[in-house]
Design a protein around this motif. Sequence first.
Motif, short mmCIF file in Angstrom:
data_model
loop_
_atom_site.label_atom_id
_atom_site.label_comp_id
_atom_site.label_asym_id
_atom_site.label_seq_id
_atom_site.Cartn_x
_atom_site.Cartn_y
_atom_site.Cartn_z
N ILE A 5 9.58 2.79 2.30
CA ILE A 5 8.61 1.78 2.73
C ILE A 5 8.65 0.57 1.80
N ASN A 6 8.87 0.80 0.52
CA ASN A 6 9.01 -0.32 -0.41
C ASN A 6 10.21 -1.18 -0.05
N LEU A 7 11.31 -0.55 0.36
CA LEU A 7 12.49 -1.29 0.81
C LEU A 7 12.17 -2.12 2.04
N ILE A 8 11.41 -1.54 2.96
CA ILE A 8 11.01 -2.27 4.17
C ILE A 8 10.20 -3.51 3.79
N ASP A 9 9.23 -3.32 2.89
CA ASP A 9 8.31 -4.41 2.57
C ASP A 9 8.91 -5.49 1.67
N THR A 10 9.81 -5.10 0.77
CA THR A 10 10.31 -6.07 -0.22
C THR A 10 11.68 -6.64 0.12
N VAL A 11 12.40 -6.00 1.05
CA VAL A 11 13.74 -6.48 1.39
C VAL A 11 13.87 -6.83 2.87
N ILE A 12 13.59 -5.86 3.74
CA ILE A 12 13.87 -6.06 5.16
C ILE A 12 12.93 -7.10 5.78
N LEU A 13 11.63 -6.93 5.56
CA LEU A 13 10.69 -7.88 6.17
C LEU A 13 10.90 -9.32 5.69
N PRO A 14 11.01 -9.55 4.37
CA PRO A 14 11.28 -10.93 3.93
C PRO A 14 12.58 -11.49 4.51
N ALA A 15 13.59 -10.63 4.71
CA ALA A 15 14.88 -11.09 5.24
C ALA A 15 14.76 -11.62 6.66
N VAL A 16 13.74 -11.16 7.41
CA VAL A 16 13.57 -11.63 8.78
C VAL A 16 12.41 -12.62 8.89
N GLY A 17 11.86 -13.02 7.73
CA GLY A 17 10.81 -14.02 7.74
C GLY A 17 9.41 -13.48 7.93
N LEU A 18 9.22 -12.16 7.70
CA LEU A 18 7.89 -11.57 7.82
C LEU A 18 7.36 -11.18 6.45
N SER A 19 6.05 -11.05 6.37
CA SER A 19 5.41 -10.67 5.11
C SER A 19 4.86 -9.26 5.23
N ALA A 20 4.88 -8.56 4.12
CA ALA A 20 4.31 -7.21 4.08
C ALA A 20 2.79 -7.33 4.01
N PRO A 21 2.07 -6.27 4.35
CA PRO A 21 0.60 -6.30 4.22
C PRO A 21 0.19 -6.52 2.77
N PRO A 22 -1.03 -6.96 2.53
CA PRO A 22 -1.49 -7.14 1.16
C PRO A 22 -1.40 -5.85 0.37
N GLN A 23 -1.23 -5.96 -0.95
CA GLN A 23 -1.18 -4.79 -1.82
C GLN A 23 -2.43 -3.94 -1.61
N GLY A 24 -2.21 -2.64 -1.44
CA GLY A 24 -3.34 -1.74 -1.20
C GLY A 24 -3.51 -1.40 0.26
N ALA A 25 -2.87 -2.20 1.13
CA ALA A 25 -2.96 -1.93 2.56
C ALA A 25 -1.73 -1.18 3.06
N HIS A 26 -0.77 -0.84 2.16
CA HIS A 26 0.42 -0.12 2.54
C HIS A 26 0.10 1.32 2.92
#
Length: 216
Positions: free
Chosen positions: A194-215
Amino acid sequence: MTTETAKTAEPARLGRKRDHSRDPEILDAALDVLAEVGYESMTVDMVATRAKAGKATLYRRWSSKADLVVDAIACLKRPVTPDGGPYVPPDTGTLRGDLVAMVKPKVVSDSNRHLKIMLGVTSMLSSEPQLLETLTEIMIKPRIESYRVVMQRAIDRCEVRPDIDIELLSSLGPAMAMYRSLYERQAPSRESIINLIDTVILPAVGLSAPPQGAHE
């Protein structure tokens, strides 16, 4: 009736029909033995003993130890629906939701067994390098295809731009999971993926991960 006539009249023997009902137990036993002793030390006889099956049954079904292990890995890696149908990645309505939903929670014992199996696969490839393509088809490509499906969904719903590199992004999750297993000797945790999804994959497609604590 002559002997020749009797032979002609006797119904042809078709041979005993193979019973595959115990295959799942045997294949699971093969994975257990692979995880415990590694590929080099593993024998078909050890699997037969673990599965409480006749040795002849296994040798009729699988002509070699490699064939047995490949079938066992295929069953381990074949994603299916609860009713046994082909796996379809979850459709949650968002790319992140789909990616996270594909990351199944595992208890510690499951993760440790999975890691040992992956290490057994590594030793198998050292002994049977010709099986690399077969194992890639079984272990890697289905996961890549699942990522590809959810990436295309995100494009179709206009959540991400259509020019993203689907092939590259679809390979990141499976590649990192294999790297962590085979090189770092750690079972990939749900949190790390999930950390890979939020810090690598989502930013690579122009999306942001949920705020810290909402993961998750």
